[in-house]
Scaffold this motif. Structure first.
Motif, PDB file in Angstrom:
ATOM      1  N   ASP A 267     -21.027 -21.665   9.555  1.00 44.22           N
ATOM      2  CA  ASP A 267     -21.833 -22.511   9.123  1.00 44.22           C
ATOM      3  C   ASP A 267     -21.855 -23.575  10.181  1.00 44.22           C
ATOM      4  O   ASP A 267     -22.420 -24.684  10.263  1.00 44.22           O
ATOM      5  CB  ASP A 267     -21.387 -23.070   7.921  1.00 44.22           C
ATOM      6  CG  ASP A 267     -20.064 -23.902   8.091  1.00 44.22           C
ATOM      7  OD1 ASP A 267     -19.028 -23.395   9.058  1.00 44.22           O
ATOM      8  OD2 ASP A 267     -19.817 -24.668   7.359  1.00 44.22           O
ATOM      9  N   LYS A 268     -21.197 -23.293  11.373  1.00 45.81           N
ATOM     10  CA  LYS A 268     -21.366 -24.165  12.482  1.00 45.81           C
ATOM     11  C   LYS A 268     -21.296 -23.362  13.750  1.00 45.81           C
ATOM     12  O   LYS A 268     -20.835 -22.112  13.850  1.00 45.81           O
ATOM     13  CB  LYS A 268     -19.981 -24.886  12.555  1.00 45.81           C
ATOM     14  CG  LYS A 268     -20.170 -26.099  11.584  1.00 45.81           C
ATOM     15  CD  LYS A 268     -18.752 -27.086  11.487  1.00 45.81           C
ATOM     16  CE  LYS A 268     -18.867 -28.056  10.483  1.00 45.81           C
ATOM     17  NZ  LYS A 268     -17.575 -28.916  10.428  1.00 45.81           N
ATOM     18  N   GLN A 331     -23.968 -18.458  16.079  1.00 47.84           N
ATOM     19  CA  GLN A 331     -24.963 -19.691  15.477  1.00 47.84           C
ATOM     20  C   GLN A 331     -24.997 -19.334  13.957  1.00 47.84           C
ATOM     21  O   GLN A 331     -25.104 -18.539  13.327  1.00 47.84           O
ATOM     22  CB  GLN A 331     -26.294 -19.429  16.241  1.00 47.84           C
ATOM     23  CG  GLN A 331     -26.297 -19.594  17.559  1.00 47.84           C
ATOM     24  CD  GLN A 331     -26.115 -21.081  18.018  1.00 47.84           C
ATOM     25  OE1 GLN A 331     -25.944 -21.936  17.323  1.00 47.84           O
ATOM     26  NE2 GLN A 331     -26.297 -21.399  19.325  1.00 47.84           N
ATOM     27  N   PRO A 332     -25.189 -20.859  13.149  1.00 51.20           N
ATOM     28  CA  PRO A 332     -25.340 -20.752  11.826  1.00 51.20           C
ATOM     29  C   PRO A 332     -26.801 -20.099  11.398  1.00 51.20           C
ATOM     30  O   PRO A 332     -27.697 -20.305  12.231  1.00 51.20           O
ATOM     31  CB  PRO A 332     -25.020 -22.205  11.348  1.00 51.20           C
ATOM     32  CG  PRO A 332     -25.277 -22.853  12.677  1.00 51.20           C
ATOM     33  CD  PRO A 332     -24.835 -22.030  13.659  1.00 51.20           C
ATOM     34  N   GLY A 360     -10.522 -24.391  11.155  1.00 56.26           N
ATOM     35  CA  GLY A 360     -10.949 -25.295  12.325  1.00 56.26           C
ATOM     36  C   GLY A 360     -12.085 -26.061  11.840  1.00 56.26           C
ATOM     37  O   GLY A 360     -12.860 -26.482  12.418  1.00 56.26           O
ATOM     38  N   GLY A 361     -12.358 -26.323  10.429  1.00 53.82           N
ATOM     39  CA  GLY A 361     -13.582 -27.004   9.867  1.00 53.82           C
ATOM     40  C   GLY A 361     -14.810 -26.062   9.797  1.00 53.82           C
ATOM     41  O   GLY A 361     -15.953 -26.481   9.642  1.00 53.82           O
ATOM     42  N   VAL A 362     -14.461 -24.653  10.025  1.00 54.22           N
ATOM     43  CA  VAL A 362     -15.911 -23.791   9.965  1.00 54.22           C
ATOM     44  C   VAL A 362     -15.628 -22.809   9.016  1.00 54.22           C
ATOM     45  O   VAL A 362     -14.484 -22.197   8.621  1.00 54.22           O
ATOM     46  CB  VAL A 362     -15.773 -23.072  11.268  1.00 54.22           C
ATOM     47  CG1 VAL A 362     -16.970 -22.079  11.301  1.00 54.22           C
ATOM     48  CG2 VAL A 362     -16.044 -23.847  12.595  1.00 54.22           C
ATOM     49  N   THR A 363     -16.640 -22.584   8.088  1.00 52.23           N
ATOM     50  CA  THR A 363     -16.819 -21.629   7.038  1.00 52.23           C
ATOM     51  C   THR A 363     -17.209 -20.477   7.335  1.00 52.23           C
ATOM     52  O   THR A 363     -18.341 -20.146   7.903  1.00 52.23           O
ATOM     53  CB  THR A 363     -17.442 -22.339   5.896  1.00 52.23           C
ATOM     54  OG1 THR A 363     -17.010 -23.443   5.274  1.00 52.23           O
ATOM     55  CG2 THR A 363     -17.482 -21.234   4.686  1.00 52.23           C
TER      56      THR A 363
END
Length: 390
Positions: A267-268, A331-332, A360-363
């Motif tokens: 998602d990021k 890339q998301p 790390g804040g990424v799903t």
């Protein structure tokens, strides 16, 4: 009518003549071995023929031996000449390389001193021109710009000089030799990483990561894209994505039906640095590809993002770390497939895998998909992924 004595009368042989023939033969005492002795019917004697044939065969055999010796001697001489020529070419190449190096050092060097943030570095114009465009140094010393020296004869650059020795060394030989580690290890049970790298060196510290990020910023300022790519290969900012809750080391995962595949999204924006694979009791070889695939048909490949290959053994641990030669940008909104063709011994198997992992804040979301060899979003291969959050 009386006939003449020569008519109607038998020839008369002379006794003297006959005896003289026998006497000549007996008094000679020998027959020349090389002569052809007539037989009773006027043909050559078979004994003489055998002698002549034997002598011919002996001569032919000797000639054949001499020819073989001559050919062998010629071949040995040819090989000796080839070896001498090879050594001569090698010495010539070494001498030419030495000549060029000496010429570069003594004759073709235009020295230049740079003052980078108060630190002085002396190098050559040729070194500064080594990096291709868009290198700032290549532009500065191209001859198209007028440069002004300070009172000490230096060109001043208003940047942090702490990192410039690494930048200059990269310009000199094209390599970035930062002494940091490659990747921290997990223990043999497959639990979290310990504080050591895969080569037994300490894990990267916060200071190491900070320095690498600062150096990358400097490389970006100077337009050194090659150095930026080399820095990106180091796992600074590495985040471990563990999708497997358990690693089954009792049962084995076999490789008979093709590729093990895993489809996922992010998602990021992140960089994929590598993947973790299940370990083995023997040895195996992995050929892996990362594809962008069609969201509606995972069998349809839209692009090949990167590839990597490596061999592993039991000594590499319960989780085998396959790092990519260069980070791959994810890339998301796009769907990616990891596809690994594995050959060799059976391996362990990851189980109770999570369909969604936040790291790390990424799903990261692992999509439903069963690959030819059985890996899916629930079990199989790829217990770990290694990413860098951008």
């Amino acid at each position: 009518m009386n006939s003449s004595p020569s008519e109607n009368s038998s020839p008369v042989w002379s006794t003297k003549d006959t005896s003289s023939i026998g006497a000549d033969a007996s008094t000679s005492g020998r027959v020349d071995a090389g002569a052809t002795v007539p037989s009773a019917n006027g043909r050559p004697s078979s004994c003489s023929m055998d002698v002549a044939l034997s002598r011919f065969k002996a001569g032919a055999s000797s000639f054949h031996t001499l020819i073989g010796e001559l050919v062998a001697a010629t071949e040995a001489e040819r090989k000796a000449l080839e070896e001498a020529r090879r050594q001569l070419e090698e010495e010539r190449s070494q001498w030419e390389l030495e000549r060029q190096r000496v010429q570069t050092i003594l004759h073709d060097v235009e020295q230049v001193t740079l003052n980078v943030g108060g630190r002085k570095f002396t190098t050559s114009v040729n070194t500064l021109r080594n990096a291709p465009n868009p290198s700032l140094f290549n532009a500065m010393f191209s001859g198209r710009h007028k440069l002004t020296k300070d009172e000490e004869g230096c060109y001043f650059i208003d940047r942090d000089g702490r990192h410039f020795h690494d930048i200059l060394n990269y310009l000199r030989d094209g390599h970035f030799n930062y002494p940091g580690p490659v990747l921290p290890l997990s223990d043999t049970s497959g639990s979290a990483f310990s504080g050591s790298s895969s080569f037994g060196t300490p894990a990267p510290t916060a200071a190491d990561i900070k320095y690498l990020l600062e150096l990358r910023a400097e490389a970006n300022y100077y337009g050194l894209t090659g150095l930026m790519a080399a820095i990106d290969r180091f796992p600074h900012g590495l985040t471990r994505v563990a999708r497997a809750a358990a690693l089954n080391m009792e049962d084995s995962w076999m490789y008979e039906d093709g590729q093990d595949e895993l489809v996922f999204t992010v998602d990021k924006p992140v960089q994929l640095l590598g993947v973790g694979l299940c370990g083995t009791e023997g040895g195996l070889t992995v050929e892996m590809e990362l594809y962008e695939v069609d969201p509606d048909d995972y069998n349809r490949e839209l692009a090949t993002c990167c590839s990597a290959a490596q061999s592993f053994t039991k000594a590499d641990g319960s989780v085998l770390r396959l790092m990519l030669p260069d980070p791959a940008l994810l890339q998301p909104g796009k769907y990616y497939m990891l596809s690994a063709l594995i050959k060799g011994s059976e391996s362990y198997c990851c189980e109770e895998c999570l369909e969604t992992v936040i790291a790390g804040g990424v799903t990261l979301t692992f999509q439903p998909w069963e690959s030819p060899n059985g890996t899916s979003e629930q079990r199989g291969q790829f217990p770990e992924l290694y990413i860098r959050v951008l």
